[in-house]
Design a protein around this motif. Sequence first.
Motif, mmCIF file in Angstrom:
data_model
loop_
_atom_site.group_PDB
_atom_site.id
_atom_site.type_symbol
_atom_site.label_atom_id
_atom_site.label_comp_id
_atom_site.label_asym_id
_atom_site.label_seq_id
_atom_site.Cartn_x
_atom_site.Cartn_y
_atom_site.Cartn_z
ATOM 1 N N CYS A 1 -2.887 3.734 -2.405
ATOM 2 C CA CYS A 1 -3.089 3.602 -0.968
ATOM 3 C C CYS A 1 -2.887 4.953 -0.295
ATOM 4 O O CYS A 1 -2.073 5.755 -0.757
ATOM 5 C CB CYS A 1 -2.019 2.611 -0.468
ATOM 6 S SG CYS A 1 -1.994 2.397 1.288
ATOM 7 N N TYR B 1 -1.630 5.351 2.639
ATOM 8 C CA TYR B 1 -0.382 5.330 3.412
ATOM 9 C C TYR B 1 0.790 5.566 2.459
ATOM 10 O O TYR B 1 0.615 5.609 1.239
ATOM 11 C CB TYR B 1 -0.244 4.002 4.169
ATOM 12 C CG TYR B 1 -1.424 3.732 5.071
ATOM 13 C CD1 TYR B 1 -1.987 4.748 5.832
ATOM 14 C CD2 TYR B 1 -2.000 2.458 5.138
ATOM 15 C CE1 TYR B 1 -3.081 4.508 6.646
ATOM 16 C CE2 TYR B 1 -3.089 2.214 5.961
ATOM 17 C CZ TYR B 1 -3.628 3.244 6.708
ATOM 18 O OH TYR B 1 -4.705 3.007 7.508
ATOM 19 N N CYS C 1 4.413 4.038 2.377
ATOM 20 C CA CYS C 1 5.564 3.234 2.817
ATOM 21 C C CYS C 1 6.680 3.346 1.780
ATOM 22 O O CYS C 1 6.429 3.181 0.582
ATOM 23 C CB CYS C 1 5.161 1.772 2.971
ATOM 24 S SG CYS C 1 3.779 1.544 4.090
ATOM 25 N N TYR D 1 8.979 1.399 1.030
ATOM 26 C CA TYR D 1 9.308 0.167 0.304
ATOM 27 C C TYR D 1 8.180 -0.292 -0.618
ATOM 28 O O TYR D 1 8.278 -1.332 -1.260
ATOM 29 C CB TYR D 1 9.647 -0.960 1.296
ATOM 30 C CG TYR D 1 8.594 -1.194 2.367
ATOM 31 C CD1 TYR D 1 7.404 -1.832 2.058
ATOM 32 C CD2 TYR D 1 8.805 -0.768 3.672
ATOM 33 C CE1 TYR D 1 6.435 -2.033 3.022
ATOM 34 C CE2 TYR D 1 7.846 -0.974 4.651
ATOM 35 C CZ TYR D 1 6.663 -1.607 4.318
ATOM 36 O OH TYR D 1 5.708 -1.794 5.274
ATOM 37 N N CYS D 2 7.098 0.480 -0.688
ATOM 38 C CA CYS D 2 5.905 0.010 -1.408
ATOM 39 C C CYS D 2 6.132 -0.066 -2.917
ATOM 40 O O CYS D 2 6.498 0.925 -3.545
ATOM 41 C CB CYS D 2 4.741 0.932 -1.110
ATOM 42 S SG CYS D 2 3.231 0.391 -1.906
ATOM 43 N N LEU E 1 4.027 -0.164 -5.217
ATOM 44 C CA LEU E 1 3.046 0.564 -6.035
ATOM 45 C C LEU E 1 3.657 1.829 -6.641
ATOM 46 O O LEU E 1 3.306 2.248 -7.731
ATOM 47 C CB LEU E 1 1.819 0.936 -5.188
ATOM 48 C CG LEU E 1 1.018 -0.233 -4.608
ATOM 49 C CD1 LEU E 1 -0.117 0.278 -3.734
ATOM 50 C CD2 LEU E 1 0.479 -1.131 -5.700
ATOM 51 N N CYS F 1 -3.513 -2.130 -2.975
ATOM 52 C CA CYS F 1 -4.048 -1.069 -2.124
ATOM 53 C C CYS F 1 -4.001 -1.593 -0.693
ATOM 54 O O CYS F 1 -3.557 -2.711 -0.467
ATOM 55 C CB CYS F 1 -5.505 -0.767 -2.500
ATOM 56 S SG CYS F 1 -6.624 -2.155 -2.229
ATOM 57 N N LYS G 1 -2.948 -2.446 7.047
ATOM 58 C CA LYS G 1 -2.251 -1.851 8.199
ATOM 59 C C LYS G 1 -3.212 -0.897 8.918
ATOM 60 O O LYS G 1 -2.823 -0.196 9.832
ATOM 61 C CB LYS G 1 -1.038 -1.040 7.729
ATOM 62 C CG LYS G 1 0.133 -1.856 7.236
ATOM 63 C CD LYS G 1 1.368 -0.983 7.043
ATOM 64 C CE LYS G 1 2.540 -1.782 6.530
ATOM 65 N NZ LYS G 1 2.665 -1.720 5.069
ATOM 66 N N ASP H 1 2.398 -5.258 1.441
ATOM 67 C CA ASP H 1 1.942 -5.524 2.771
ATOM 68 C C ASP H 1 1.236 -6.811 2.880
ATOM 69 O O ASP H 1 0.283 -6.939 3.427
ATOM 70 C CB ASP H 1 0.940 -4.745 3.230
ATOM 71 C CG ASP H 1 0.107 -3.732 3.019
ATOM 72 O OD1 ASP H 1 0.189 -3.008 3.823
ATOM 73 O OD2 ASP H 1 -0.654 -3.676 2.206
ATOM 74 N N VAL H 2 1.884 -5.504 2.260
ATOM 75 C CA VAL H 2 2.028 -5.403 1.139
ATOM 76 C C VAL H 2 1.323 -6.412 1.307
ATOM 77 O O VAL H 2 1.724 -7.339 1.531
ATOM 78 C CB VAL H 2 2.298 -5.546 -0.163
ATOM 79 C CG1 VAL H 2 3.253 -5.747 -1.019
ATOM 80 C CG2 VAL H 2 1.468 -4.515 -0.723
ATOM 81 N N THR H 3 0.184 -5.117 1.993
ATOM 82 C CA THR H 3 0.001 -3.990 2.483
ATOM 83 C C THR H 3 0.496 -4.417 3.555
ATOM 84 O O THR H 3 0.610 -4.906 3.935
ATOM 85 C CB THR H 3 -1.349 -3.489 2.567
ATOM 86 O OG1 THR H 3 -1.353 -2.313 2.396
ATOM 87 C CG2 THR H 3 -2.211 -3.416 3.255
#
Length: 336
Positions: A88, A90, A92, A94-95, A97, A138, A170, A334-336
């Motif tokens: 992705c 972006y 984040c 906390y992601c 991925l 993603c 997002k 969001d996850v995403t």
Amino acid sequence: MIETIYIEEQVADHPRTLDILERFPAARKIQCQRYGEIFNRKAQSFRLQKQQPALILASKHKGFVLPTPEAYGIGAKENYYFSHMMNCMYDCRYCFLQGMYQSAHYVLFVNYEDFAREIVDKIQTSKKEVHFFSGYDCDSLALEPVTKFLDYFLPVFRDNPNALLEIRTKSTQIRSLLNIEPFDNCVLAWSFTPAEIANALEHKTPSIDRRIDAIKKLQERGWRIGLRFDPLIYSSEYQTQYQRLFADTLSECDAELLHSVSLGSFRLPKGFFKILKKMYPHEKLFASPLEEENGMFSYKTKIQSEMLNFCSNEILKYIPEEKFYPCQDILSLDVT
Ligand code: SF4
């Protein structure tokens, strides 16, 4: 924006590959046999690559459509996800991925037709209500001008009205959506955390105001919208922060026209949590009151249920219960 593009030999002449290459005439182009040679290399630095990710154009061979984790969903008995991309633009904190992949490069699987074949097959063989989710590995829309994901996949679902597609994002890349005739079995779902948390943890994402603005335009156009307060992030001021977020989103958007609202708790598999903690040793999020249970890190039960109760009560001040899906017990995405 993209300086290097790796191209699998197998998709070198694919029309989607050629279109994308035309968009980036100045990019360095490197052929490879399989995307894993670049993406799965050992000893890569996700953080370093994140500063200038390459694009990898590849073909997916199997696993086009997968069952979602249990309890992930908005009311259907049968739920699947599909990922035309991995990673992705972006960033984040906390992601999940970052814990899952060695590499921050974007992998785009250009063989959309194979995804569609399996999606349609699942729809035709399913005897229950079936939902499909995009935006798991993603952000579905963030690279839309490059991927043209919507152009291809929306007609697949428009032609199959007995299945529902949720596009999770997002992003505010909505230009193509404004030019497409909306249809009922597609939900465009935006994820939100309160502004203070988004500023601290959701790097490079559009502001909450810009996301709301995009939602309002799409509602005016007739699209069905979902709001995903996911993941719920704890702070000592979480009540004020979430009250403000719900007021901003739910009273700004047309609550009558909302398809659904859901909450998702913050959870990360132990292995991913350890990688993220090592990646960001000073990140407050990973020093918050978390605990491990059955291989997953999440907030302590007391905090988690207090937050869920508080947020559920607040949300139900704005929307009827039938549009509310209180908890998606899943990875923090969001996850995403
Ligand atoms: S949480 Fe979603 S928007 Fe954020 S980096 Fe991960 S995939 Fe992208």
